[in-house]
Design an enzyme around this catalytic site. Structure first.
Site, PDB file in Angstrom:
ATOM      1  N   CYS A  45       0.920  -1.404  -0.108  1.00  0.00           N
ATOM      2  CA  CYS A  45       0.001   0.014  -0.056  1.00  0.00           C
ATOM      3  C   CYS A  45       0.919   1.293   0.069  1.00  0.00           C
ATOM      4  CB  CYS A  45      -1.067  -0.051   1.211  1.00  0.00           C
ATOM      5  SG  CYS A  45      -1.888  -1.555   1.460  1.00  0.00           S
TER       6      CYS A  45
HETATM    7  C1  BEZ Z   1       0.851  -5.285   1.841  1.00  0.00           C
HETATM    8  O1  BEZ Z   1       0.094  -4.550   1.227  1.00  0.00           O
HETATM    9  O2  BEZ Z   1       1.768  -5.243   1.742  1.00  0.00           O
HETATM   10  C2  BEZ Z   1       0.069  -6.335   2.750  1.00  0.00           C
HETATM   11  C3  BEZ Z   1      -1.184  -6.371   2.558  1.00  0.00           C
HETATM   12  C4  BEZ Z   1      -1.832  -7.226   3.466  1.00  0.00           C
HETATM   13  C5  BEZ Z   1      -1.095  -7.652   4.476  1.00  0.00           C
HETATM   14  C6  BEZ Z   1       0.187  -7.504   4.689  1.00  0.00           C
HETATM   15  C7  BEZ Z   1       0.728  -6.692   3.869  1.00  0.00           C
END
Ligand code: BEZ
Length: 188
Positions: free
Chosen positions: A75
């Protein structure tokens, strides 16, 4: 601590848990193109600044993208930066606002926006109790063990005059493909 006090604390925990994390099948149908956006109060920067989704996106073209969690690698390194970098292009195509939603508290969303230089480009909206996520049917329980609670599948949508015009949901809930700015906004 008295037995009564312990009971009160247990009840409070149960009530709060129910408020924040209950999921009923009645509201858990997946959103689709043509649906009206659910009416939910999100928080922008602080708990005193509510943004009602039905009102805020009632007219014009808006982008809303949802992420599993603030500050998570995918993200922070890819999903949000794509939208902040593309903001001017999107604005030039008639998009009135770009909005990032996550099941996080408003203070975390504010700090994440600052960290990412999102101010004036992407609005950081906290879906604190997951009500918006749940009403869209985009709950992501798979990350509960890592992130602590049910989060939001990674998605992106175009909302036009309050209705969902385009909806791209990552097939595995967390991938970085169809929900990216480049994919969603192709053909806008
Ligand atoms: C990420 O976007 O890196 C992520 C998404 C869900 C769980 C852990 C990491």
């Amino acid at each position: 601590m008295s037995v009564t006090c312990l009971r009160v604390r247990a009840v409070c925990r149960a009530v709060n848990y129910g408020r924040c994390f209950s999921r009923t099948s009645a509201v858990n149908t997946s959103a689709k193109v043509g649906d009206s956006l659910p009416s939910v109060d999100l928080f922008e920067n602080d708990p005193g600044t509510k943004v009602n989704t039905a009102e805020a996106f009632a007219s014009g073209k808006h982008i809303i993208f949802g992420v599993p969690g603030a500050f998570t690698p995918g993200c922070s390194k890819t999903h949000l930066p794509g939208y902040t970098e593309d903001f001017s292009k999107l604005e030039a195509k008639g998009v009135k606002s770009v909005n990032c939603v996550s099941v996080n508290d408003p203070f975390v969303m504010q700090a994440w926006g600052e960290n990412q230089g999102a101010a004036g480009k992407v609005r950081m909206l906290a879906d604190t109790c997951g009500a918006f996520t749940s009403q869209l049917g985009l709950d992501l329980p798979a990350v509960k063990d890592v992130l602590g609670n049910v989060r939001c599948k990674r998605f992106a949508m175009v909302v036009n005059d309050g209705k969902i015009e385009k909806l791209n949901v990552e097939p595995d809930g967390t991938g970085l493909t169809c929900s990216l700015s480049t994919s969603l906004c192709d053909g806008l």
